[in-house]
Scaffold this motif. Structure first.
Motif, PDB file in Angstrom:
ATOM      1  N   ARG B  94      21.297 -56.355 -47.041  1.00  0.00           N
ATOM      2  CA  ARG B  94      20.551 -57.585 -46.747  1.00  0.00           C
ATOM      3  C   ARG B  94      19.083 -57.322 -46.476  1.00  0.00           C
ATOM      4  N   MET B  95      18.745 -56.065 -46.165  1.00  0.00           N
ATOM      5  CA  MET B  95      17.326 -55.739 -46.019  1.00  0.00           C
ATOM      6  C   MET B  95      16.632 -55.792 -47.365  1.00  0.00           C
ATOM      7  N   MET B  99      17.645 -63.902 -48.624  1.00  0.00           N
ATOM      8  CA  MET B  99      18.189 -65.172 -49.098  1.00  0.00           C
ATOM      9  C   MET B  99      17.470 -66.367 -48.477  1.00  0.00           C
ATOM     10  N   TYR B 117      10.986 -62.134 -37.630  1.00  0.00           N
ATOM     11  CA  TYR B 117      12.380 -61.855 -37.235  1.00  0.00           C
ATOM     12  C   TYR B 117      12.966 -60.616 -37.922  1.00  0.00           C
ATOM     13  N   GLY B 118      12.819 -60.560 -39.249  1.00  0.00           N
ATOM     14  CA  GLY B 118      13.412 -59.460 -40.012  1.00  0.00           C
ATOM     15  C   GLY B 118      12.858 -58.103 -39.591  1.00  0.00           C
ATOM     16  N   ARG B 170       9.939 -65.817 -44.357  1.00  0.00           N
ATOM     17  CA  ARG B 170      10.854 -64.994 -43.553  1.00  0.00           C
ATOM     18  C   ARG B 170      11.652 -64.057 -44.453  1.00  0.00           C
ATOM     19  N   ALA B 171      12.041 -64.586 -45.627  1.00  0.00           N
ATOM     20  CA  ALA B 171      12.834 -63.768 -46.543  1.00  0.00           C
ATOM     21  C   ALA B 171      11.983 -62.705 -47.227  1.00  0.00           C
ATOM     22  N   VAL B 173       9.346 -61.052 -45.804  1.00  0.00           N
ATOM     23  CA  VAL B 173       8.610 -60.164 -44.907  1.00  0.00           C
ATOM     24  C   VAL B 173       9.129 -58.732 -44.941  1.00  0.00           C
ATOM     25  N   THR B 174      10.413 -58.566 -45.286  1.00  0.00           N
ATOM     26  CA  THR B 174      10.947 -57.206 -45.327  1.00  0.00           C
ATOM     27  C   THR B 174      10.749 -56.565 -46.695  1.00  0.00           C
TER      28      THR B 174
END
Lengths: 309, 261
Positions: B94-95, B99, B117-118, B170-171, B173-174
């Protein structure tokens, strides 16, 4: 043309059904009466409390009532300071919340976020069973089991003490806090949990960083309502904390709470209409005001959390 | 079918779906699906309700692991590793594959903390790193101009379209390789939908996009490749223009012309 059709329908069929309407009305009245009993009871209690307090405060000034450090209404030289009873109430309630808030919250997080549904079906009824035990049983549990146990650790602990009463009261409130907190956490939409999981969060991170803050108003309302239960709890403190009004914040000493004092006086042979008799109403009014304020705060918080998402 | 797949593969695949089956307890929801996801392109999954397109999408970040009774078979290979394998940590998956959901789902935190958050959950607490990455992500999601002066306000103060762009930030940022979009505009009005679509078309410079959509117009408008699913099976996968102009399969044609679905 349509006008014609309308007028040709017999007016008899369209006339109001008398019996049906009467029945509806009768049912409505019965329901209304049932619903008003609770309102009426509350108003009546408030009225009686205020009436007796009116007489009480003619004898004792409100200032004295709130500031005197002795509560000895049954002594030859009576003093009417509510503070010692208030301190007893606050100490026992604080100890209870010290137990109930962490235990209740952790149990709620576990049940709502970690336990699978089968386990939850088993654990939840047990937790709720705790709430079904009569409080007098808890009282004797505190007096005859918890106190001797604590005395092994603290030998100087008296047989009646606020610590043991508070701890057991905490146990009693735990299911209350956990059940309401769990409801609040389970009401958090699955979409938020999935959002957090999709970012790569673990279950614990999701529970602590997303679910808990989302449900915070519901959870804090469960704390407040738990506090209101603790403040109003009677039997445990009456049985296990001793009945000595004592202005102290030391949990190792004896103490009497407002509720315990009311029980003590109600059970005794105090004559109606005397000042001793009226003290229980003054104490009762203080108690009602405290729980009322707590309940209003709890209600307000619970209402707010429903509006967030 | 094989011929057709070969014809379509004129790209570098970032992920390969191989003999993928998926079961919800007893229900066989995905049936032997095979196709490759082209790198840095937009691939749309279309099909009637209940055809398994969202189920397929959620296999890519192992969202099905959340609920008991779900079972995968076969594989999705990313850089040669089957991400569905038991020994692969879904949290690591998921990193790299993030999604965006159907409805905007910001957390009850500030705008800044939502995007951060991530990074936070991976232990990143350096303010300079967070500031920089949050700003980059918000810029990529075309939200920086609107949000830069109110980063500390609650995410719930944003409009629906802004909230969805926040979820995209948010999705992002990682720095994932693939971003999954599950009907990201179905809860939005046409203007917000438009801005999200523009944003997604721009994003494919940086990431691979896999999007489930109910709207065939949306798929036609900005996807490069389209996969049509029906009753849990992948019926056809090809360049979007080919699918829409001359579909090879009758069922694709029927769906596109509104006869099934």
């Amino acid at each position: 043309m349509t006008q014609q059709v309308f007028s040709s329908v017999s007016t008899k069929k369209l006339s109001p059904k008398l019996i049906r309407n009467l029945k509806e009305k009768a049912i409505e009245i019965v329901l209304f009466i049932a619903a008003s009993t609770s309102v009426a009871t509350t108003l009546a209690i408030m009225f009686i409390l205020l009436e007796e307090c009116w007489f009480f405060f003619q004898e004792v000034s409100i200032f004295k009532f709130l500031t005197d450090t002795e509560w000895t209404p049954l002594f030859a030289n009576p003093r009417y300071g509510i503070l010692p009873l208030l301190s007893g109430t606050i100490v026992t309630s604080a100890i209870a919340l010290f137990v109930a808030i962490p235990c209740g919250t952790i149990a709620a997080i576990y049940l709502s976020e970690f336990a699978d549904s089968k386990l939850r079906e088993i654990v939840k009824p047990f937790l709720e069973l705790l709430a079904a035990i009569p409080t007098v049983v808890y009282g004797y549990f505190a007096l005859l089991f918890v106190t001797p146990f604590l005395q092994k650790i603290f030998p100087e602990l008296p047989g009646f003490n606020m610590l043991s009463a508070g701890l057991v009261m905490g146990l009693m409130i735990t299911p209350f806090v956990s059940s309401l907190s769990e409801d609040a956490m389970r009401a958090v939409p699955a979409l938020l949990r999935e959002g957090s999981t999709a970012m790569g969060a673990t279950k614990l991170q999701t529970a602590l960083r997303v679910v808990f803050p989302s449900a915070i108003s519901g959870i804090s309302s469960s704390y407040i309502l738990g506090a209101s239960r603790a403040v109003g709890e009677t039997m445990i403190v009456a049985v296990a904390a001793g009945l000595q009004p004592n202005l102290t914040l030391n949990p190792f000493s004896q103490g009497a709470t407002i509720t315990a004092f009311i029980v003590q006086v109600s059970l005794g042979d105090v004559a109606r209409g005397t000042i001793e008799y009226q003290t229980i109403f003054a104490a009762g009014l203080t108690l009602v005001l405290m729980t009322l304020v707590l309940n209003i705060i709890g209600y307000y918080l619970a209402k707010r959390f429903r509006e967030i998402y | 079918m094989v011929e057709q797949l070969e014809k379509a593969i004129d790209f570098q695949p970032v992920a390969e779906v191989k003999h993928l089956d998926f079961y919800y307890s007893g229900f066989h929801a995905i049936k032997n699906v095979n196709f490759d996801i082209p790198e840095k392109k937009v691939t749309a999954l279309i099909g009637p309700s209940g055809c398994g397109k969202t189920t397929l999408l959620r296999c890519f970040n192992r969202m099905h692991d959340l609920y008991p009774g779900n079972r995968y078979q076969g594989g999705i290979l990313v850089n040669g590793v089957n991400i569905l394998a038991k020994e692969v940590d879904p949290i690591e998956v998921r990193m790299r594959i993030s999604m965006v959901f159907q409805k905007p789902n910001p957390f009850p935190k500030s705008i800044f903390e939502n995007v951060a958050y991530g990074l936070r959950i991976r232990g990143e607490n350096s303010r300079t790193v967070l500031d920089e990455k949050v700003e980059d992500a918000l810029k990529s999601a075309a939200l920086w101009e609107e949000a830069k002066d109110r980063l500390n306000q609650s995410a719930y103060d944003l409009s629906g379209g802004q909230q969805q762009r926040l979820c995209i930030a948010r999705a992002l940022v990682t720095e994932p390789e693939i971003v999954l979009f599950d009907e990201p505009t179905s809860a939005l009005d046409p203007i917000a939908t438009n801005s999200i679509e523009e944003l997604m078309s721009g994003l494919k410079q940086k990431v691979t996009i896999l999007i489930v959509t109910h709207s065939m117009q949306q798929a036609a408008r900005f996807s490069d490749y389209t996969a049509f699913m029906y009753m849990g099976e992948l019926i056809e996968f090809d360049k979007t223009e080919t699918i829409f102009s001359q579909p090879a399969q009758k069922r694709t044609q029927d769906y596109l012309s509104g006869r099934i679905g």
